[in-house]
Design a protein around this motif. Structure first.
Motif, short mmCIF file in Angstrom:
data_model
loop_
_atom_site.label_atom_id
_atom_site.label_comp_id
_atom_site.label_asym_id
_atom_site.label_seq_id
_atom_site.Cartn_x
_atom_site.Cartn_y
_atom_site.Cartn_z
N MET A 125 50.64 35.02 24.53
CA MET A 125 49.22 35.13 24.89
C MET A 125 49.06 35.37 26.39
O MET A 125 48.19 36.13 26.81
N PRO A 156 34.63 26.41 24.20
CA PRO A 156 33.17 26.48 24.05
C PRO A 156 32.42 26.96 25.30
O PRO A 156 31.21 27.13 25.24
N LYS A 216 47.20 29.38 31.47
CA LYS A 216 47.82 28.16 30.95
C LYS A 216 49.08 28.50 30.19
O LYS A 216 49.14 29.50 29.48
N ASP A 228 36.35 35.20 23.26
CA ASP A 228 37.04 34.24 22.38
C ASP A 228 37.00 34.72 20.93
O ASP A 228 36.11 35.47 20.54
N LEU A 229 38.00 34.28 20.17
CA LEU A 229 38.02 34.54 18.73
C LEU A 229 36.85 33.80 18.06
O LEU A 229 36.34 34.24 17.04
N LEU A 230 36.47 32.69 18.66
CA LEU A 230 35.38 31.87 18.12
C LEU A 230 34.05 32.30 18.73
O LEU A 230 34.00 33.05 19.70
N CYS A 257 32.89 20.96 27.95
CA CYS A 257 34.20 20.42 27.59
C CYS A 257 34.85 19.88 28.85
O CYS A 257 34.62 20.40 29.95
N ASP A 275 39.21 39.37 19.87
CA ASP A 275 40.61 39.04 20.17
C ASP A 275 40.99 39.75 21.46
O ASP A 275 40.81 40.97 21.57
N ILE A 276 41.52 39.02 22.44
CA ILE A 276 41.78 39.69 23.72
C ILE A 276 42.90 40.74 23.61
O ILE A 276 43.04 41.57 24.49
N MET A 307 43.65 30.18 27.17
CA MET A 307 43.91 30.43 25.74
C MET A 307 45.02 29.52 25.24
O MET A 307 45.94 29.16 25.99
N ALA A 308 44.93 29.20 23.98
CA ALA A 308 45.98 28.42 23.33
C ALA A 308 46.00 28.78 21.86
O ALA A 308 44.94 29.02 21.27
N TRP A 318 34.88 26.53 31.17
CA TRP A 318 35.42 27.27 32.33
C TRP A 318 34.41 28.33 32.79
O TRP A 318 34.25 28.55 33.99
N SER A 359 37.70 20.20 29.85
CA SER A 359 38.64 21.16 30.45
C SER A 359 38.08 21.75 31.75
O SER A 359 38.84 22.22 32.60
N GLY A 413 39.72 33.29 26.21
CA GLY A 413 39.75 32.06 25.42
C GLY A 413 38.67 31.14 25.94
O GLY A 413 38.92 29.99 26.31
N ALA A 414 37.44 31.62 25.99
CA ALA A 414 36.37 30.95 26.75
C ALA A 414 35.66 29.84 25.98
O ALA A 414 35.02 28.99 26.61
#
Ligand code: SAM
Length: 190
Positions: free
Chosen positions: A123, A33, A144, A62-64, A4, A79-80, A105-106, A36, A6, A30-31
């Motif tokens: 967050m 894809p 962030k 990450d949640l994903l 990504c 979930d952190i 994270m966002a 980072w 980012s 919030g890592a």
């Protein structure tokens, strides 16, 4: 080849402030894809690619789902803010401690600026709770946030925990106009 764009924000911040050093232990909140984490793996030498330098570690949450990455351990679908995540993290971290906490994270943006700001500040506070539990004295944190009414409160909270706190705006995040990062260094002893 990063997962990504980012990645370039973290590269820019870290080229300037040099937080990620070989041998350090990093948590990436919030890592997904995983861009980072890719940068962190390279810079802390967690694949031991540089055999003569200390080997670090990277744990991403990450949640994903996050696709596997050499040199990183991922807590996908976590979930952190969940106590179970903290327990899993402490098992994965060397000596249950981290030197650097990253948070890109966002929340899913609602489009309501104040609401999104408040949710992202919440967050950031979760990342700070994590710092309270696992960050080594002298450690650092990048998080962030979106600017707004609570930014000053968040900065005060950071300043109570870290000796040096500043706002950074990488050129790579120019497009996302409200996006900023707090860079907090020298975590104080509890
Ligand atoms: N830094 C990542 C990269 O370079 O690949 C991009 C991160 S993306 C902007 C933000 C991520 O934060 C999303 O994947 C989202 O699922 C995650 N996230 C949001 N709330 C979270 C929470 N409570 N726990 C863990 N991850 C969360």
């Amino acid at each position: 080849n990063y997962r990504c764009r980012s990645a370039f924000k973290l590269i820019e911040i870290d080229d300037k402030y040099r937080l990620l050093k070989p041998g350090l232990s990093v948590i990436d909140c919030g890592a997904a894809p995983g861009a980072w984490s890719q940068v962190a793996v390279q810079r802390v030498n967690s694949t031991a690619e540089s055999a003569d330098l200390p080997k670090g570690s990277v744990v991403g949450i990450d949640l994903l789902r996050i696709a596997p990455l050499d040199g990183a351990q991922f807590l996908s679908n976590h979930d952190i803010t969940a106590p179970l995540t903290h327990m899993a993290l402490e098992r994965l971290l060397p000596e249950a401690r981290a030197d650097v906490i990253l948070s890109d994270m966002a929340p899913n943006a609602s489009g309501l600026r104040e609401l999104d700001h408040e949710r992202l500040v919440t967050m950031c506070l979760s990342a700070l709770d994590l710092a309270d539990k696992v960050l080594r004295p002298g450690g650092s944190l990048i998080c962030k946030y979106w600017d707004g009414a609570l930014a000053h409160k968040l900065q005060q909270r950071l300043s109570s925990m870290f000796q040096d706190v500043r706002t950074v705006k990488p050129r790579a995040s120019r497009k996302e106009s409200a996006e900023l990062f707090f860079l907090a260094r020298m975590f104080k002893m509890r």
